[in-house]
Enzyme design. Sequence first.
Site, PDB file in Angstrom:
ATOM      1  N   GLU A 147       0.861  -1.277  -0.039  1.00  0.00           N
ATOM      2  CA  GLU A 147      -0.090   0.065  -0.100  1.00  0.00           C
ATOM      3  C   GLU A 147       0.754   1.299   0.225  1.00  0.00           C
ATOM      4  OE1 GLU A 147      -3.437   0.335   0.013  1.00  0.00           O
ATOM      5  OE2 GLU A 147      -2.469   2.591  -0.433  1.00  0.00           O
ATOM      6  N   ALA A 257      13.004  21.226   3.522  1.00  0.00           N
ATOM      7  CA  ALA A 257      14.029  20.973   4.548  1.00  0.00           C
ATOM      8  C   ALA A 257      13.211  21.672   5.928  1.00  0.00           C
ATOM      9  CB  ALA A 257      15.189  21.651   4.256  1.00  0.00           C
ATOM     10  N   CYS A 265       5.602   5.304   9.263  1.00  0.00           N
ATOM     11  CA  CYS A 265       5.925   4.740   8.218  1.00  0.00           C
ATOM     12  C   CYS A 265       7.628   4.984   8.076  1.00  0.00           C
ATOM     13  CB  CYS A 265       4.985   4.794   7.011  1.00  0.00           C
ATOM     14  SG  CYS A 265       3.565   4.392   7.329  1.00  0.00           S
TER      15      CYS A 265
HETATM   16  C1  UGA Z   1       4.538   7.520   3.746  1.00  0.00           C
HETATM   17  C2  UGA Z   1       4.935   7.462   2.066  1.00  0.00           C
HETATM   18  O1  UGA Z   1       4.625   8.846   1.689  1.00  0.00           O
HETATM   19  C3  UGA Z   1       3.585   6.729   1.712  1.00  0.00           C
HETATM   20  O2  UGA Z   1       3.769   6.638   0.295  1.00  0.00           O
HETATM   21  C4  UGA Z   1       3.483   5.363   2.127  1.00  0.00           C
HETATM   22  O3  UGA Z   1       2.492   4.743   1.725  1.00  0.00           O
HETATM   23  C5  UGA Z   1       3.277   5.639   3.691  1.00  0.00           C
HETATM   24  O4  UGA Z   1       4.494   6.216   4.334  1.00  0.00           O
HETATM   25  C6  UGA Z   1       3.248   4.193   4.315  1.00  0.00           C
HETATM   26  O5  UGA Z   1       4.387   3.448   4.405  1.00  0.00           O
HETATM   27  O6  UGA Z   1       2.075   3.842   5.014  1.00  0.00           O
HETATM   28  P1  UGA Z   1       3.161   9.092   5.430  1.00  0.00           P
HETATM   29  O7  UGA Z   1       3.806   8.532   6.501  1.00  0.00           O
HETATM   30  O8  UGA Z   1       1.556   9.583   5.541  1.00  0.00           O
HETATM   31  O9  UGA Z   1       3.370   8.439   3.946  1.00  0.00           O
HETATM   32  O10 UGA Z   1       3.403  10.837   5.229  1.00  0.00           O
HETATM   33  P2  UGA Z   1       4.289  11.568   4.236  1.00  0.00           P
HETATM   34  O11 UGA Z   1       3.654  12.250   3.296  1.00  0.00           O
HETATM   35  O12 UGA Z   1       5.544  10.444   3.443  1.00  0.00           O
HETATM   36  O13 UGA Z   1       5.411  12.259   5.050  1.00  0.00           O
HETATM   37  C7  UGA Z   1       6.304  11.603   5.911  1.00  0.00           C
HETATM   38  C8  UGA Z   1       7.059  12.633   6.745  1.00  0.00           C
HETATM   39  O14 UGA Z   1       8.084  13.433   5.924  1.00  0.00           O
HETATM   40  C9  UGA Z   1       6.180  13.661   7.281  1.00  0.00           C
HETATM   41  O15 UGA Z   1       6.754  13.921   8.905  1.00  0.00           O
HETATM   42  C10 UGA Z   1       6.564  15.209   6.560  1.00  0.00           C
HETATM   43  O16 UGA Z   1       6.514  16.248   7.438  1.00  0.00           O
HETATM   44  C11 UGA Z   1       8.005  14.755   6.233  1.00  0.00           C
HETATM   45  N1  UGA Z   1       8.334  15.371   5.028  1.00  0.00           N
HETATM   46  C12 UGA Z   1       7.874  15.279   3.691  1.00  0.00           C
HETATM   47  C13 UGA Z   1       9.314  16.585   4.993  1.00  0.00           C
HETATM   48  O17 UGA Z   1      10.071  16.715   5.986  1.00  0.00           O
HETATM   49  N2  UGA Z   1       9.936  17.314   3.969  1.00  0.00           N
HETATM   50  C14 UGA Z   1       9.199  16.893   2.769  1.00  0.00           C
HETATM   51  O18 UGA Z   1       9.686  17.291   1.753  1.00  0.00           O
HETATM   52  C15 UGA Z   1       8.038  15.891   2.724  1.00  0.00           C
END
Ligand code: UGA
Length: 437
Positions: A147, A257, A265
Site C-alpha cells: 500500500e 527542509a 512509516c
Molecule cells: C509515507 C509515504 O509517503 C507513503 O507513500 C506510504 O504509503 C506511507 O508512508 C506508508 O508507508 O504507509 P506518510 O507517512 O503518510 O506516507 O507521510 P509522508 O507524506 O510521506 O510524510 C512523511 C514525513 O516526511 C512527514 O513527517 C513530513 O512532514 C516529512 N516531509 C515530507 C518532510 O520533512 N519534507 C518533505 O519535503 C516531505
Amino acid sequence: MKISVIGCGYLGAVHAAAMAELGHEVVGIDVDAARIAQLSAGEPPFFEPGLPEILAAAGATGRLSFSTDIGAAAGCALHFIAVGTPQLRGSYAADLSFVDAAVEDLLPHLAEGDLVVGKSTVPVGTAARLAERIEAASGATLAWNPEFLREGYAVKDTIEPDRLVYGVRRVGDALDARAVGLLDEVYARAVGAGVPRVVTDYQTAELVKVSANAFLATKISFINAMAEIAEEVGADVTQLADAIGHDSRIGRRFLNAGAGFGGGCLPKDIRAFVARAEELGRGESVAFLKEVDAINLRRRQRIVDLVVEHLGGSVHRRRVAVLGVTFKPYSDDVRDSPALDVAVQLRGLGAKVAVTDPQGMANARARHPQLKYRGLEGALREAEIVVLVTEWPEFRALDPVVAGQLVAERIIIDGRNVLEPAAWRAAGWVYRGMGRP
Ligand code: UGA
C-alpha cells in the site's frame, strides 16, 4: 466481491471503507472493541479527510460491517491483512507478531481457493514464509499487495492509486494468474482507468514498498543535509531546493527542509530495512539509511538548540509555544512526530511548554500529559518564543502583527520553512528558519 479486512487502523479502516465504496461487500475486523464500536457507528477512530463521508456512504448501502470476531471472515473470497508492523522495542527490526497472529487466527476460517492479500509493510521474505503456512493449513493462497497511501490523502490514494503492485506466487516459471485475476477484480476501477500495474513475485513486491519509503526518506534527509551546510555559510536551502527541483530528474517534491520526517512509516521502515539487510548479510548495501536516520534526528535537535540559543542559553522556566504536535498536517497521528519530540525535549530541559494542534492534541496528551495543551491563541499568549513544527494551514496563515500582540517576545523558529521571513521581520519579529539565512 466478498472481502474481509483484518486490522482497522490508519491503513485497514480506510481500505475497508474504500473497498465498500468501490462496490464490494466488506467486513472490517479488529481486536480493539472500542475501535470496532466506533466504526460500526460510522465514526472514524482517527482523523482522515474524506473517511467520514465514505464510511457514511458505505454504511447506508449495507455493504460495510465491522466485527471483533475473526470468524466473520468466513465466506469471504479475499482477506486483506492490514495490521501494523511497528518497530520492536530495543531493536531496529519490525515486530511481526500482529501479522503472524492475524494469519494464525484467520487460518481456521479460510476455504480452499480463498486469497489472502498482505498489505502490511513487512521485511522481505515474510510473504514466502506465510504463504507456506497458509497453503499447508488451508489450501488458500497468498498475494502481497503493498500500500502506498499517504495519511491525509488516504481515501484518494486508495480509490485512485498511482500504481498497483501485485506480488504473487510463482507456479513453475509463471506467476499465479488466478491471484492476478482476483486482484484485478478487486481493483477493477483502477485497472480499467489504466493505472500502471506491476505483477511480480513476493520478494520484489515486499522490496518495492520498503525501497519507495527509503527513497523518500533519503530525499528528505538529503535536503536537510544541505540545510546543515547552508546554515554554516548563510545560504538559503529553500532557494536551493527550488533551483535543483527545476531539474525534472530531481523534482521539487519531498525536498522541503525542516524538522524532518516522522510518522508510523518512514522512520520505522528504514530501520527495519537496515535490520533485514544485516540479517541477509548485506548490511553495507543500505548502511547509508543509518545516516539518513541520523540526519533526520539531528534536525529535531537543531530546533531545540535554536530555542535554547534564542533564549540566551537556558530554557528553564521560560514560556515556549510549540505550534504542531502531529508528524504532518491533515493527520492526528503523533507517532514518531518531530513536533512532539521537540516539545517533549524542551519540557525535559525545564521549559514551560504550551502546545497547540488542530487535530493531534488528544493523541499527544495521552502520551505526554506533562505538556500544556492550548488553543492557538492560548499557546501564543505570553510566549517568550514560538516554534512552528507542523505546517498546518492555520499556522502558515498566522498574521505576524496579530500574533505579535499576544506574545511576550517576538521570536519565531520556523521549523518547516513555511513563513515569509520578510513579513515577520517587518512586524518586529526575530525570524529563524531551517537552513535559511
Ligand atoms: C509515507 C509515504 O509517503 C507513503 O507513500 C506510504 O504509503 C506511507 O508512508 C506508508 O508507508 O504507509 P506518510 O507517512 O503518510 O506516507 O507521510 P509522508 O507524506 O510521506 O510524510 C512523511 C514525513 O516526511 C512527514 O513527517 C513530513 O512532514 C516529512 N516531509 C515530507 C518532510 O520533512 N519534507 C518533505 O519535503 C516531505
